[in-house]
Design an enzyme around this catalytic site. Structure first.
Site, short mmCIF file in Angstrom:
data_model
loop_
_atom_site.label_atom_id
_atom_site.label_comp_id
_atom_site.label_asym_id
_atom_site.label_seq_id
_atom_site.Cartn_x
_atom_site.Cartn_y
_atom_site.Cartn_z
N ASP A 78 10.83 -9.53 -4.66
CA ASP A 78 11.76 -8.50 -5.09
C ASP A 78 12.58 -9.09 -6.23
OD1 ASP A 78 13.47 -6.16 -4.90
OD2 ASP A 78 14.92 -7.47 -3.92
N ASP A 138 16.24 -7.51 -7.69
CA ASP A 138 17.69 -7.39 -7.50
C ASP A 138 18.12 -7.98 -6.16
OD1 ASP A 138 18.41 -6.00 -9.89
OD2 ASP A 138 17.51 -4.18 -9.07
N ALA A 153 12.42 -2.19 -7.02
CA ALA A 153 12.85 -0.80 -6.97
C ALA A 153 13.91 -0.52 -8.04
CB ALA A 153 13.41 -0.47 -5.58
N LYS A 184 7.98 0.51 -0.55
CA LYS A 184 7.20 -0.47 -1.30
C LYS A 184 5.78 -0.60 -0.77
CE LYS A 184 10.86 -3.14 -3.45
NZ LYS A 184 11.44 -4.47 -3.70
#
Length: 325
Positions: free
Chosen positions: A63, A65, A179, A227
């Protein structure tokens, strides 16, 4: 002088078990106070198996962030890729307030340990959709993104250079599954000089018109709890990583655990979860889900230590070749 060898009369199976334990190399960073594991033995076995297979069998999925970037610095939240766009250069004051209101409304739902992923899903779709609609209304210009990133307080985690550079040197693919906003994400890693050729990104990308003004977002919406769908829909792209059955997965949300679902024929998956917020409320669910949980750790120390150990055999080969020249 005689030495007593404790396993001299033990069964062969016991000897092998003892020998296996003795041949494991301790990773000191796993003993840090911020590190928690439900099953340390399983973690060690997985790392050992991945090291034995070498860098050629490894891929990293992460990921972005609050995983590769810091959650906070000096008591202040570090902006996500969406929040970097919350800049006076790009959007007006009214939109800034609306984005803050959306964050205050939906973020508590995102991290609420009492709600299941299925219960959170419609709220996440609602949140991301409203934010994207708001950004489109502001007619954001593509040529302003780099300046907005430079002016922001975006920060990658301490030790990020070692992480990105080691993967590049060992030719280990890094798939960043975010995302967030892909255009902003790319600019952050570019400005930190770590956008290496081995880096691949799946994210929400902006669609600009011929004048460079934002008119829409491309493709399927990716949020923190879909996801798995994204991984499966990008299976064709993930097939480029065929032949690398060992996965080091990094995330900060339980939704990140599905990022490797599009990969077939995995042998070993080691998951590392950054628990940045509401630790007491969420620690149990994280320990039940991630192999390694890092509590309010703003560094890449543990992923770097694990990575160094996994590729250590390859690094030794390179060192020996240099010595023989």
């Amino acid at each position: 002088m005689f030495y007593h060898i404790p396993w001299i009369y033990t069964p062969v199976r016991s000897i092998l078990a003892i020998w296996h334990q003795l041949t494991k190399t301790e990773i000191p960073d796993l003993t840090k106070g911020s590190v928690m594991m439900r099953d340390r033995s399983r973690v060690e076995d997985t790392i050992y198996a991945m090291q034995k297979a070498g860098a050629g069998s490894l891929q990293v999925i992460s990921d972005f962030d609050m995983t590769l970037t810091r959650f906070a610095h000096k008591g202040k939240r570090v902006p996500t890729t969406h929040n970097i766009l919350n800049n006076r250069l790009l959007i007006n004051g009214d939109s800034t307030e609306k984005m803050k209101e959306l964050l205050n409304t939906y973020y508590p739902i995102e991290i609420d340990g009492r709600l299941s992923s299925e219960e959170k899903l419609p709220y996440m779709v609602e949140w991301w959709t409203k934010v994207h609609e708001l950004l489109i209304q502001q007619r954001i210009r593509k040529d302003m993104l780099a300046h907005a990133v430079r002016e922001s307080s975006a920060m990658l985690r301490e030790g990020y250079g070692v992480f990105f550079d080691c993967l590049a040197e060992q030719r280990v693919p890094l798939l960043i599954f975010s995302a967030g906003v892909g255009d902003v994400l790319e600019e952050v890693i570019r400005q930190n000089d770590v956008f290496h050729p081995n880096v691949h990104i799946i994210s929400n990308y902006m669609d600009f018109d011929h004048t460079g003004v934002l008119r829409a977002f491309k493709g399927q919406l990716i949020h923190s709890y879909n996801k798995r769908d994204g991984a499966l829909s990008h299976a064709a792209a993930l097939r480029e990583l065929h032949g690398r059955p060992n996965v080091l997965l990094l995330g900060d949300s339980l939704g990140d655990l599905s990022m490797a679902d599009g990969i077939s024929e995995t042998q070993n998956i080691l998951t590392v979860g950054f628990l940045n917020d509401q630790v007491e409320e969420r620690i149990e669910s994280y320990l039940n889900s991630f192999d390694i949980v890092l509590l309010k750790d703003e560094t890449m120390d543990v992923p770097n230590a694990v990575l160094r150990f996994i590729v250590s055999s390859e690094m030794s080969k390179v060192h020996r070749k240099k010595m023989m020249r």
